[in-house]
Design an enzyme around this catalytic site. Structure first.
Site, PDB file in Angstrom:
ATOM      1  CB  CYS A 143      61.716   6.158 -26.962  1.00 31.36           C
ATOM      2  SG  CYS A 143      61.433   7.862 -26.549  1.00 31.36           S
ATOM      3  CE  LYS A 153      50.177   0.382 -34.424  1.00 34.32           C
ATOM      4  NZ  LYS A 153      48.899   0.824 -34.991  1.00 34.32           N
TER       5      LYS A 153
HETATM    6  C1  F6R Z   1      44.854   6.070 -34.387  1.00 33.39           C
HETATM    7  C2  F6R Z   1      45.737   5.436 -33.428  1.00 33.39           C
HETATM    8  C3  F6R Z   1      45.772   5.975 -32.040  1.00 33.39           C
HETATM    9  C4  F6R Z   1      45.647   4.801 -31.044  1.00 33.39           C
HETATM   10  C5  F6R Z   1      45.755   5.308 -29.602  1.00 33.39           C
HETATM   11  C6  F6R Z   1      45.549   4.176 -28.592  1.00 33.39           C
HETATM   12  O1  F6R Z   1      44.935   5.459 -35.642  1.00 33.39           O
HETATM   13  O2  F6R Z   1      46.402   4.504 -33.750  1.00 33.39           O
HETATM   14  O3  F6R Z   1      44.748   6.894 -31.847  1.00 33.39           O
HETATM   15  O4  F6R Z   1      44.423   4.165 -31.268  1.00 33.39           O
HETATM   16  O5  F6R Z   1      47.005   5.892 -29.384  1.00 33.39           O
HETATM   17  O6  F6R Z   1      46.486   3.164 -28.765  1.00 33.39           O
HETATM   18  P1  F6R Z   1      46.259   1.707 -28.192  1.00 33.39           P
HETATM   19  O7  F6R Z   1      45.082   1.114 -28.871  1.00 33.39           O
HETATM   20  O8  F6R Z   1      47.537   0.986 -28.487  1.00 33.39           O
HETATM   21  O9  F6R Z   1      46.018   1.859 -26.708  1.00 33.39           O
END
Ligand code: F6R
Length: 616
Positions: A2, A611
């Site tokens: 969100c 994201k």
């Molecule tokens: C895959 C992707 C997700 C993130 C995961 C961890 O392309 O983007 O698997 O890698 O949600 O996110 P962070 O690195 O932000 O902790």
């Protein structure tokens, strides 16, 4: 996840909020909403299930019947459903029965069922299924005549992680923001006396010049043009810092997708990460960059991450064990607390995260910190929760990553982790000749990345990746990524990337293990990508290739030369075998991108994904 965006005074709020929401779109959501207010608390709400563009259509229609310029403040939200379905009714803001309190909320109220039961036993009637709705109901119940006091009464009743914005008809010139576990920023433009809240600094580019990053447990109360920040009821002083609007500006340049732009940025990012941290001429690493790593006699290292960050952790665990002799293990954050992981004060915990806001990783980090064990972060977003909570760290310097599928952050993680390997290795068991050879080759990796990128040309019909391989893969319903030894993490990352953006099921499997079961799945419609580099695994890989082809399966080889035995080859430059992940990664990102492109997928915002995953 969100996104929150809010604007206070004195320009027409609707276009500002709409633009803010567009910039938050990349975080992932399934409905969008905004509410704008006049100085006298006349409210206008516009909600839409689906994209912000659906919301924009409704705003256009509103414009034809209402003068929107009189609405000079407002709050807006992109929602990703957790409690309650994707319906207009469940979009935010949520309000109490009499519409005196409006609340926008990111995160989860974990005790919402108990709170709802209590309120229902007092005849309160809820209109939707969300956990958020409980908050305006409690504000109405405990209303004291003062918004700040009322919020302070209600907050201790809420359990969970959240970011909140609260407005009330009783005091239209006030707004309260609360951060507890989910991101929330406050920003201002002192010259024009405009104020903003956002989940993400990037949404503020061009609007605000100063920013305040709220810490967990802090509440910001904006009343007319004055604001105060309190923590545990104590007023605290916090000076705004300058918002670097240029660094924040997220633009696709001439690329069709953010993901493609981010893939093409990688050689430059790698050079940036190395700058000031490595002196290639003298073969030395700059000590200050590795502060927090060198003076402790760690016996073990545990790396914690999710998704792509976990795959980077797997690469590092291999490097560390082979080059430094330190025992290292990668752990999936969401599983960490479910396992009995042997750990103590002699274990260093390294947290890997692009966003620095991933709830599963933060939960583990808090658990480790409660025990006073040492932590180190490798994070991309400088002001994020993980960056703030870890004892020491190395910033990735990868810049904003907008595409939901992580690409440049993965390469950034690998680069930082490789530097840490060399740093630790030199202090442990690594031979000087190995150290020198690896550092020497590291310097050439950005140029070799450029060589791979140059083979990918969207305008060139003859591009092998573009025309042949991806069109072959796109008709598959499942595929394999076959690996041996140290290639395992890259095969996992490859498989993850293909799944998330093309929606084709894939599995990373040890090539030697195929004959123990999965061969049953191999047929003409099951492509297999095989990492077949010029290394000690080459001849075994050729046997695996024959095994697949004997079942009419197709082989896409990642090799250092054209491989005549394979149906397709993606050629990558030669490098030291331990540095191969940097180059294989680029090839696999391009292949996944191109397959998703040919299938017409929504590459930057794949379905069901976000994201920044700020809920557990
Ligand atoms: C895959 C992707 C997700 C993130 C995961 C961890 O392309 O983007 O698997 O890698 O949600 O996110 P962070 O690195 O932000 O902790």
């Amino acid at each position: 996840m969100c996104g929150i965006f809010a604007y206070q005074w004195h320009k027409p709020a609707t276009p500002i909020l709409e633009h803010g929401l567009q910039r938050l779109e990349y975080r992932g959501y399934d409905s969008a909403w905004l509410a704008v207010f006049t100085d006298q608390w006349q409210a206008l709400l516009v909600r839409a299930v689906g994209k912000v563009s659906e919301l924009s259509k409704k705003i256009e229609w509103q414009k034809s019947i209402t003068d929107l310029t009189v609405y000079t403040s407002g709050i807006a939200h992109t929602r990703r459903a957790t409690h309650g379905g994707v319906t207009e009714e469940n979009t935010h803001p949520h309000h109490d029965t009499d519409h005196h309190f409006y609340v926008v909320h990111n995160g989860i109220i974990e005790n919402q069922r108990k709170l709802k039961d209590e309120l229902e036993s007092e005849w309160y009637v809820f209109y939707g299924q969300t956990d958020t709705e409980v908050i305006p109901a409690l504000l109405a119940k405990y209303w004291t005549g003062d918004l700040y006091q009322t919020v302070q009464k209600v907050l201790p009743l809420l359990h969970g992680a959240y970011a909140l914005l609260i407005k009330s008809s009783y005091c239209p010139d006030e707004i309260i923001g609360v951060k507890r576990g989910s991101p929330l920023l406050f920003a201002l433009h002192p010259e024009t006396q405009e104020f903003f809240f956002s989940s993400d600094a990037q949404a503020l580019a061009g609007y605000a010049s100063q920013i305040i990053y709220l810490d967990d447990g802090e509440l910001l109360h904006l009343k007319n043009k004055e604001y105060t920040i309190t923590s545990e009821k104590w007023i605290i002083q916090r000076n705004p810092t300058t918002l670097d609007v240029w660094a924040m500006e997220a633009s696709k340049w001439d690329y069709e997708h953010f993901m493609l732009k981010e893939i093409f940025e990688q050689s430059a990012i790698m050079r940036r990460i190395l700058m000031g941290r490595v002196d290639f001429a003298h073969k030395t690493l700059m000590a200050e960059a590795f502060h927090g790593m060198h003076d402790e006699a760690y016996e073990r290292i545990v790396l914690v991450g999710c998704g792509t960050s976990y795959n980077a952790a797997l690469v590092w665990a291999y490097w560390i064990e082979h080059l430094t002799g330190i025992s290292a293990k990668a752990e999936i954050a969401s599983e960490y607390l479910n396992k009995l992981i042997p750990t103590d004060v002699k274990t260093l915990h390294i947290f890997l995260s692009q966003s620095g806001e991933t709830a599963d990783s933060i939960e583990v980090l808090k658990y480790i910190k409660e025990r006073w064990w040492k932590t180190f972060g490798i994070v991309n977003v400088v002001w994020s929760t993980i960056a703030q909570l870890t004892d020491h760290g190395l910033f990735m310097r990868a810049g904003y990553e907008i595409g939901v599928a992580s690409t440049k952050a993965f390469l950034g993680q690998l680069t930082c982790l490789f530097l840490l390997t060399l740093w630790l290795g030199k202090r442990r068991s690594m031979a000087l000749s190995t150290y020198n050879a690896l550092l020497e080759e590291l310097q050439h990796i950005p140029n070799k990345i450029d060589q791979i990128l140059q083979t990918f040309d969207l305008s060139q019909e003859q591009d092998t990746i573009r025309t042949h391989i991806s069109s072959h893969i796109q008709s598959a319903s499942t595929m394999f990524y076959l690996w041996r030894g140290r290639e395992y993490p890259i095969a996992c990352e490859w498989s993850l990337k293909m799944k998330e953006i093309s929606y084709i099921h894939s599995e990373a499997y040890p090539a030697g293990e195929l004959k123990h079961g999965p061969l049953a799945l191999i047929q003409s419609t099951t492509p297999s990508c095989l990492i077949t580099l010029d290394d000690e695994f080459f001849s075994q890989n050729i046997s695996s290739l024959a095994e697949v082809q004997a079942r009419k399966g197709t082989i896409i080889a990642i090799a250092n030369d054209q491989l005549p035995q394979a149906e397709y080859t993606i050629v990558i430059p030669r490098t030291h075998s331990l540095l191969a992940p940097f180059l294989v990664t680029i090839a696999m990102q391009l292949l996944s991108y191109q397959t998703a492109y040919s299938l017409g997928r929504e590459i930057d915002k794949p379905r069901n994904l976000a994201k920044s995953v700020t809920v557990k």
